[in-house]
Design a protein around this motif. Structure first.
Motif: not given
Length: 278
Positions: A18, A44, A84, A87, A117, A120
């Motif tokens: 990230l 994830f 997420m 995004t 984003s 997040t």
């Protein structure tokens, strides 16, 4: 314990990835930004899979007699998944390298990709703060170290304060909070939402790094993810440091706020009826 080790390893990989996704000016470039942004979904999914027993247990108790402390992390997990997911999907739909055949001219995806984003990052920071006690206890068991006491405890608190200060600085430098709500600004949000290196929306010549009317490179939006800060996170290492700092800026106060609330509840439960406030 192996599942916990896998979960921690996955979380570290996700966090590092990230941090590297918030610039395309570095050596990794736009191709890494797009492909890693898609592949992070795998991390994830694995994270949820190794936590599935907890997910099922909390889901069953969610609407029953369970503590708010158990509900809040569950809600955070859902928010992380949604932000997420959005995004990743919006990234796919404005892609120039990984999935250009799926690119969409709809302004919604470009307008929301960058803001969500950054949102997040903030949610992940709060999520990490809520789970920090579990993470530390798991690491203590893995390394067979006792709980910190005395001078070591105060030293760790001082380090946490420094990390928070650095994270606050990173939050200001990256403009994380303004960017997280930039999509509310109409055309301003659209401009803030330009992904660095992305093609311009339909009917907007010269946007992003697309070719302008004269065949040359359009410069509007060239800074992309760096926004008005002029490339504060231009290199990969700087991006990693700054954006993991944003996570820390929200994780540290969340952890201590959770500790204070938990301590207050325990103190209240230990009181006799005569000691409770009227």
């Amino acid at each position: 314990m192996k599942l916990n080790q896998i979960k921690i390893a996955i979380d570290v990989i996700i966090t590092i990835t990230l941090g590297l996704l918030y610039t395309t000016h570095g050596a990794l470039g736009l191709a890494f930004h797009e492909w890693a942004g898609i592949l992070i979904l795998v991390g994830f999914v694995v994270h949820v899979a190794v936590s599935w027993e907890w997910v099922v247990a909390v889901t069953k108790r969610l609407f029953g007699a369970t503590r708010p402390r158990a509900r809040f992390p569950y809600v955070l997990d859902i928010l992380v998944l949604l932000s997420m997911g959005w995004t990743i999907v919006s990234g796919v739909l404005i892609s120039r390298v990984a999935t250009p055949q799926l690119a969409s001219s709809a302004p919604l995806w470009r307008a929301t990709h960058v803001p969500i984003s950054y949102l997040t990052l903030i949610i992940i920071g709060v999520h990490l703060g809520m789970h920090w006690e579990w993470l530390m206890s798991t690491l203590r068991r893995l390394t067979k170290r006792p709980r910190a006491t005395g001078a070591l405890r105060w030293t760790l608190a001082a380090i946490a304060a420094l990390v928070f200060a650095g994270g606050g600085y990173a939050t200001v430098i990256t403009g994380a909070l303004p960017k997280a709500v930039a999509f509310q600004g109409g055309e301003g949000g659209m401009r803030a939402g330009h992904v660095e290196g992305a093609a311009p929306p339909a009917g907007q010549p010269g946007g992003g790094m697309g070719r302008g009317p004269g065949g040359g490179r359009g410069m509007e939006g060239a800074r992309g993810m760096e926004g008005a800060r002029g490339g504060a996170s231009g290199s990969d290492a700087t991006s990693l440091l700054l954006h993991t700092g944003v996570i820390a800026a929200f994780a540290v106060p969340t952890f201590y706020a959770d500790k204070l609330v938990t301590h207050a509840r325990r103190k209240k439960r230990s009181m006799t009826p005569s000691q409770l406030p009227a």
